[in-house]
Design an enzyme around this catalytic site. Structure first.
Site, PDB file in Angstrom:
ATOM      1  CG  ASP A 245      -1.808   0.398   0.756  1.00 14.72           C
ATOM      2  OD1 ASP A 245      -3.166  -0.026   0.943  1.00 14.72           O
ATOM      3  OD2 ASP A 245      -2.239   1.883   0.959  1.00 14.72           O
TER       4      ASP A 245
ATOM      5  CG  ASP B  98       2.227   5.627  -6.304  1.00 14.86           C
ATOM      6  OD1 ASP B  98       1.290   4.837  -6.811  1.00 14.86           O
ATOM      7  OD2 ASP B  98       1.916   6.584  -6.592  1.00 14.86           O
TER       8      ASP B  98
ATOM      9  CE1 TYR C 187     -12.787   3.266  -9.472  1.00 11.77           C
ATOM     10  CE2 TYR C 187     -15.147   2.560  -9.955  1.00 11.77           C
ATOM     11  CZ  TYR C 187     -14.401   2.170  -8.890  1.00 11.77           C
ATOM     12  OH  TYR C 187     -13.822   0.665  -8.025  1.00 11.77           O
TER      13      TYR C 187
ATOM     14  CE  LYS D  21     -11.234  -0.253  -9.835  1.00 14.00           C
ATOM     15  NZ  LYS D  21     -10.574  -1.041  -9.599  1.00 14.00           N
TER      16      LYS D  21
HETATM   17  N1  LIG Z   1     -15.458   0.049  -2.381  1.00 14.77           N
HETATM   18  C1  LIG Z   1     -16.591  -0.914  -3.422  1.00 14.77           C
HETATM   19  O1  LIG Z   1     -17.388  -0.242  -3.269  1.00 14.77           O
HETATM   20  C2  LIG Z   1     -16.101  -1.226  -4.857  1.00 14.77           C
HETATM   21  C3  LIG Z   1     -16.722  -1.214  -5.584  1.00 14.77           C
HETATM   22  C4  LIG Z   1     -16.334  -2.149  -6.709  1.00 14.77           C
HETATM   23  C5  LIG Z   1     -15.010  -1.924  -6.889  1.00 14.77           C
HETATM   24  N2  LIG Z   1     -14.369  -1.344  -6.012  1.00 14.77           N
HETATM   25  C6  LIG Z   1     -12.335  -1.593  -5.876  1.00 14.77           C
HETATM   26  O2  LIG Z   1     -11.710  -2.768  -4.657  1.00 14.77           O
HETATM   27  C7  LIG Z   1     -10.694  -2.028  -4.712  1.00 14.77           C
HETATM   28  C8  LIG Z   1     -10.771  -2.195  -3.670  1.00 14.77           C
HETATM   29  O3  LIG Z   1     -11.422  -0.141  -2.583  1.00 14.77           O
HETATM   30  P1  LIG Z   1     -12.236  -0.527  -1.697  1.00 14.77           P
HETATM   31  O4  LIG Z   1     -13.473   0.392  -1.764  1.00 14.77           O
HETATM   32  O5  LIG Z   1     -11.462  -1.674  -0.526  1.00 14.77           O
HETATM   33  O6  LIG Z   1     -10.753   0.736  -1.001  1.00 14.77           O
HETATM   34  P2  LIG Z   1     -10.216   1.514  -0.220  1.00 14.77           P
HETATM   35  O7  LIG Z   1     -10.054   2.425  -0.488  1.00 14.77           O
HETATM   36  O8  LIG Z   1     -10.389   1.128   1.395  1.00 14.77           O
HETATM   37  O9  LIG Z   1      -9.040   0.751  -0.328  1.00 14.77           O
HETATM   38  C9  LIG Z   1      -7.342   1.179  -1.051  1.00 14.77           C
HETATM   39  C10 LIG Z   1      -6.353   0.899  -0.865  1.00 14.77           C
HETATM   40  O10 LIG Z   1      -6.178   0.630  -1.822  1.00 14.77           O
HETATM   41  C11 LIG Z   1      -4.481   1.795  -1.903  1.00 14.77           C
HETATM   42  N3  LIG Z   1      -4.129   2.114  -2.671  1.00 14.77           N
HETATM   43  C12 LIG Z   1      -4.744   3.522  -3.567  1.00 14.77           C
HETATM   44  N4  LIG Z   1      -4.105   3.548  -4.744  1.00 14.77           N
HETATM   45  C13 LIG Z   1      -2.680   2.858  -4.514  1.00 14.77           C
HETATM   46  C14 LIG Z   1      -1.672   2.805  -5.134  1.00 14.77           C
HETATM   47  N5  LIG Z   1      -1.167   3.415  -5.896  1.00 14.77           N
HETATM   48  N6  LIG Z   1      -0.704   2.751  -4.879  1.00 14.77           N
HETATM   49  C15 LIG Z   1      -0.892   1.696  -3.581  1.00 14.77           C
HETATM   50  N7  LIG Z   1      -2.148   1.812  -2.767  1.00 14.77           N
HETATM   51  C16 LIG Z   1      -2.939   2.459  -3.686  1.00 14.77           C
HETATM   52  C17 LIG Z   1      -5.304   2.749  -0.619  1.00 14.77           C
HETATM   53  O11 LIG Z   1      -4.267   3.700  -0.216  1.00 14.77           O
HETATM   54  C18 LIG Z   1      -6.437   2.086   0.518  1.00 14.77           C
HETATM   55  O12 LIG Z   1      -5.533   1.307   1.278  1.00 14.77           O
HETATM   56  C19 LIG Z   1     -10.685  -0.893  -5.558  1.00 14.77           C
HETATM   57  O13 LIG Z   1      -9.586  -1.410  -7.019  1.00 14.77           O
HETATM   58  C20 LIG Z   1     -12.095  -0.386  -6.404  1.00 14.77           C
HETATM   59  O14 LIG Z   1     -11.816  -0.100  -7.268  1.00 14.77           O
HETATM   60  C21 LIG Z   1     -14.993  -1.069  -4.819  1.00 14.77           C
END
Ligand SMILES: NC(=O)c1ccc[n+]([C@@H]2O[C@H](COP(=O)([O-])OP(=O)(O)OC[C@H]3O[C@@H](n4cnc5c(N)ncnc54)[C@H](O)[C@@H]3O)[C@@H](O)[C@H]2O)c1
Length: 254
Positions: free
Chosen positions: A37, A59, A150, A154
């Site tokens: 992360d 990152d 976004y 995806k």
């Molecule tokens: N929560 C939702 O409703 C949802 C729905 C569909 C898809 N997703 C996908 O699921 C995945 C996880 O989402 P989440 O809801 O747990 O999000 P979140 O924001 O709770 O967690 C995401 C994590 O990724 C880390 N991160 C972001 N950019 C980064 C980078 N460039 N390098 C390293 N770390 C990075 C952040 O610091 C965070 O800890 C994502 O790909 C998101 O697009 C989420």
């Protein structure tokens, strides 16, 4: 370099949300997990409470950091069996408000990050005959308002999954994809306005958000031998969102 016999998973975006739930489920099944992360403080604090993990500050959109991360992971475990490309960012904006900078910020993490981590893991995955699970979104399956960057990022991840599966199958490396529906994480909280929350309830047959654990279970299944003949697939874990068309709000108002 250490060479452990214990299966090793890399989970990006592991400091919270779906990535953290996935990490915990892998650990409960006996994997060791490299938690990746860029939120150093959050990552160190959650990793400190877990056993069998390595916290790697990285990152995923930066090639040099990704290569350094892979080096660190291999020094730690000597192997990579699973890569979960989960790190993602959301930025919902109307097309006319989506500047090129905003577009690139989303693409850098959501698409470039998946490509870079996968490329860096290829030699180790080839050796282990391992697998990749990419995390897309229902926004990559069906177009909607405010998601020009976004949703497009995806959709690209879903296709990248198929491209990777097409070539890596030759090495015995499987690549699949999970498209989550809405889950109440920090990412969703930042972009799901009350109107969007209501719209999701209207559009989801199961009439609720999913949980991090419900997404994690499918990710871990795809990574396991239970899915040994699956590659190039996308599974929507979305309460039925992708399956439906018009009619649910009418049903609910009856
Ligand atoms: N929560 C939702 O409703 C949802 C729905 C569909 C898809 N997703 C996908 O699921 C995945 C996880 O989402 P989440 O809801 O747990 O999000 P979140 O924001 O709770 O967690 C995401 C994590 O990724 C880390 N991160 C972001 N950019 C980064 C980078 N460039 N390098 C390293 N770390 C990075 C952040 O610091 C965070 O800890 C994502 O790909 C998101 O697009 C989420």
């Amino acid at each position: 370099m250490n060479q452990t016999t214990q299966a090793t998973a890399i989970v990006t975006g592991a400091a919270r949300g779906i990535g953290l739930a996935t990490t915990q489920l892998f650990l409960s099944k006996g994997y060791r997990v490299a938690m990746v992360d860029r939120d150093t403080a959050e990552l160190q604090s959650v990793a400190a409470a877990l056993q069998n993990v390595l916290a790697v500050d990285c990152d995923v959109s930066q090639e040099d950091q990704v290569n350094a991360m892979m080096h660190t992971v291999l020094q730690w475990s000597g192997r990579v069996d699973v890569l979960v490309n989960n790190a993602g960012v959301a930025d919902f904006a109307a097309i006319q408000d989506t500047t090129f900078e905003r577009w690139k910020t989303v693409m850098r993490t959501n698409l470039d990050g998946v490509f870079l981590c996968s490329q860096a893991a290829l030699p180790a995955l080839r050796e282990s005959k391992g697998c990749i699970v990419n995390i897309a979104s229902i926004s990559g399956l069906r177009a909607s308002t405010l998601r020009v960057a976004y949703g497009t990022s995806k959709a690209a991840v879903i296709h990248l999954t198929k491209q990777q599966a097409a070539e890596l199958g030759e090495w015995g490396v499987r690549v699949n994809c999970v498209a989550p529906g809405p889950v109440k994480t920090k990412l969703a909280a930042a972009v799901h306005t009350p109107a969007i929350v209501n719209a999701y309830h209207d559009a989801i047959p199961l009439n609720r958000y999913g949980s991090e654990e419900e997404i994690a279970r499918v990710i871990v299944f795809l990574a396991s031998d239970e899915a040994s003949y699956m590659t190039g697939q996308m599974i929507a874990v979305d309460g039925g969102f992708d399956a439906t068309g018009v009619g649910l709000p009418t049903l609910r108002s009856d």
